[in-house]
Design a protein around this motif. Structure first.
Motif, PDB file in Angstrom:
ATOM      1  N   PRO A   1      -0.057   2.435  -1.278  1.00 21.99           N
ATOM      2  CA  PRO A   1       0.366   2.918  -2.615  1.00 21.99           C
ATOM      3  C   PRO A   1      -0.620   2.656  -3.640  1.00 21.99           C
ATOM      4  CG  PRO A   1       1.954   1.478  -2.039  1.00 21.99           C
ATOM      5  CD  PRO A   1       1.083   1.380  -1.014  1.00 21.99           C
ATOM      6  N   MET A   2      -1.017   3.892  -4.620  1.00 20.27           N
ATOM      7  CA  MET A   2      -1.661   3.487  -5.689  1.00 20.27           C
ATOM      8  C   MET A   2      -1.256   4.254  -6.947  1.00 20.27           C
ATOM      9  SD  MET A   2      -5.542   4.525  -4.244  1.00 20.27           S
ATOM     10  CE  MET A   2      -6.052   4.068  -2.446  1.00 20.27           C
ATOM     11  N   TRP A   3      -0.500   3.208  -7.689  1.00 22.03           N
ATOM     12  CA  TRP A   3       0.134   3.789  -8.932  1.00 22.03           C
ATOM     13  C   TRP A   3      -0.770   3.211 -10.168  1.00 22.03           C
ATOM     14  CZ3 TRP A   3       3.621   0.436  -6.169  1.00 22.03           C
ATOM     15  CH2 TRP A   3       4.561   1.231  -4.969  1.00 22.03           C
ATOM     16  N   VAL A   4      -0.599   3.926 -11.159  1.00 22.44           N
ATOM     17  CA  VAL A   4      -1.423   3.721 -12.175  1.00 22.44           C
ATOM     18  C   VAL A   4      -0.493   2.701 -13.169  1.00 22.44           C
ATOM     19  CG1 VAL A   4      -2.334   4.354 -14.939  1.00 22.44           C
ATOM     20  CG2 VAL A   4      -2.589   5.704 -12.510  1.00 22.44           C
ATOM     21  N   ILE A   5      -1.096   1.387 -13.410  1.00 19.92           N
ATOM     22  CA  ILE A   5      -0.200   0.543 -13.941  1.00 19.92           C
ATOM     23  C   ILE A   5      -0.382   0.638 -15.498  1.00 19.92           C
ATOM     24  CG2 ILE A   5       0.048  -2.093 -14.402  1.00 19.92           C
ATOM     25  CD1 ILE A   5      -0.496  -2.351 -11.432  1.00 19.92           C
TER      26      ILE A   5
END
Length: 108
Positions: A101-105
């Motif tokens: 998973p690649m979420w924008v923090i």
């Protein structure tokens, strides 16, 4: 205060350090293999074939095909496995596909 604490810790640690390890008994010998069961019957038979440019290894136990390893000349080997024993082979890759998973923090 520190001396009392040190003396108390030493008083608790002394009996633990003085304990002797328990006497160990030797392990008994394993029972013999039952008649009719030999190591050779459990060893898989591997047949290596060349199909085109691919190398195919067929794994059999007691004459029943349970796994096939296909190694292409350029690429990663993959396996075809009979999970249920009904002769239907399903592909099983060595490296499962991993979806990270690649979420924008935080963004500016």
């Amino acid at each position: 205060m520190r001396r009392t604490l040190i003396v108390l810790l030493m008083a608790v640690a002394a009996p633990v350090a003085a304990q002797r390890p328990p006497q160990l008994e030797p392990i008994p010998e394993p029972p013999p293999i039952p008649p009719g069961m030999s190591d050779e019957s459990l060893e898989p038979e591997v047949t290596i074939l060349k199909r085109g440019e691919d190398t195919v290894q067929e794994y059999r136990i007691r004459g029943r095909l349970y796994m096939v390893k296909v190694t292409p000349p350029h690429g990663v080997p993959y396996y075809l496995v009979d999970h249920e024993g009904n002769g239907v082979m399903a592909r099983q890759d060595v490296m499962p596909t991993l979806s990270v998973p690649m979420w924008v923090i935080k963004s500016w």
